[in-house]
Write an enzyme that holds these catalytic residues in place. Structure first.
Site, short mmCIF file in Angstrom:
data_model
loop_
_atom_site.label_atom_id
_atom_site.label_comp_id
_atom_site.label_asym_id
_atom_site.label_seq_id
_atom_site.Cartn_x
_atom_site.Cartn_y
_atom_site.Cartn_z
CG HIS A 137 0.14 -1.20 5.94
ND1 HIS A 137 1.37 -1.17 6.56
CD2 HIS A 137 -0.79 -1.08 6.92
CE1 HIS A 137 1.19 -1.04 7.86
NE2 HIS A 137 -0.11 -0.98 8.12
NE ARG A 138 1.62 1.97 8.99
CZ ARG A 138 2.59 1.65 9.84
NH1 ARG A 138 3.74 2.30 9.78
NH2 ARG A 138 2.43 0.72 10.75
#
Ligand code: G3P
Ligand code: CA
Length: 269
Positions: free
Chosen positions: A36-37
């Site tokens: 995530h990111r």
């Protein structure tokens, strides 16, 4: 064949029936690992440091967010302002690319990341698209008219719409933006992001609407239960769940046979 395996396979039959592209994701029971990111639990989100860390931790896909500057350049950043994740202040759409790239996008997380910049989307693709799958979120498209065409152009000019090589999947909370992107590049698979139920639950009608352009329905972890995932699968969709931050959630999702797990801590997966 075990009964559970037979049921799981049965849920995936409609995908092929609908003529949607199938790939290794739908054929393995182990959920794919999505950073995530990048690896936002360990590094400043949406920076090269974070994406490299996620790859080092063994992810299959990088999740990242795309927005647009004043001069029409695409950048990788989550919020509509630079306030939280850089040393600057103001809206992303009020900076030029050159201006936004003078900001420090790392020190807010830890001084050791002081050299990190807000990546341009082009630089991100050049660095990572040949190494790993990309789960691209079109963020706040309502603020950026024409962002879908710009994203499509960047992907097409690198041949990232083709089936060989690493896969690119495009997701958003904005269904109009997704429909538009699907019309521009039908060969790239689409995911509908869901944060909360609009009514009592996720209706058959909503799922039928999604099926004209999407292959994935990706709910927030707080929405998830066995019934929801079964329903998503019965309608022929695959599902990535976000954002997972502990082992208990990972275990639960494995039981539900989701196709992917999006985590700030990819080593949990
Ligand atoms: O990948 C889904 C997730 O990233 C959506 O929420 O706020 O983290 O972009 P957010
Ligand atoms: Ca995101």
């Amino acid at each position: 064949m075990k009964v559970t395996t037979a049921i799981w396979r049965w849920f995936h039959i409609p995908l092929a029936r609908k003529g949607l592209k199938t790939n290794s994701i739908s054929e393995t029971r182990s959920p794919i690992r999505i950073g995530h990111r990048g690896a936002a639990g360990y590094c400043p989100e949406n920076t090269f440091a974070s994406f490299h860390k996620a790859i080092e931790l063994g992810v299959d896909f990088l999740e990242m967010d795309v927005q647009m500057t004043k001069d029409g350049e695409l950048v990788v950043i989550h919020d509509s302002t630079v306030n939280r994740t850089t040393n600057g202040k103001g809206k992303v759409k009020d900076f030029t690319l050159r201006e936004i790239q003078t900001l420090d996008a790392g020190s807010w997380f830890d001084p050791q990341f002081g050299g990190e910049k807000v990546p341009s989307f082009g630089d991100f693709l050049d660095e990572f698209s040949s190494k790993i799958g990309i789960l691209l979120e079109i963020k706040n498209p309502i603020l950026y008219p024409g962002i879908e065409e710009k994203i499509a152009n960047e992907l097409l000019k690198r041949g990232l719409n083709r089936s060989e090589g690493n896969q690119v999947i495009v997701q958003s909370f904005d269904q109009n933006s997704l429909k538009k992107f699907h019309q521009l590049v039908p060969s790239i698979q689409i995911g509908v992001l869901l944060k909360r139920f609009s009514g009592k639950g996720l209706s058959n009608r909503e799922l039928d609407l999604f099926s004209s352009y999407a292959a994935y329905v990706n709910p927030k972890i707080t929405m998830v239960n066995r019934r929801l995932i079964s329903k998503i699968h019965r309608h022929g969709f695959k599902s990535f769940i976000w954002t997972v931050r502990n082992r208990k959630e990972v275990q639960l999702l494995r039981h539900f046979h989701v196709e992917g797990i999006i985590s700030d801590f990819p080593d949990l997966l």
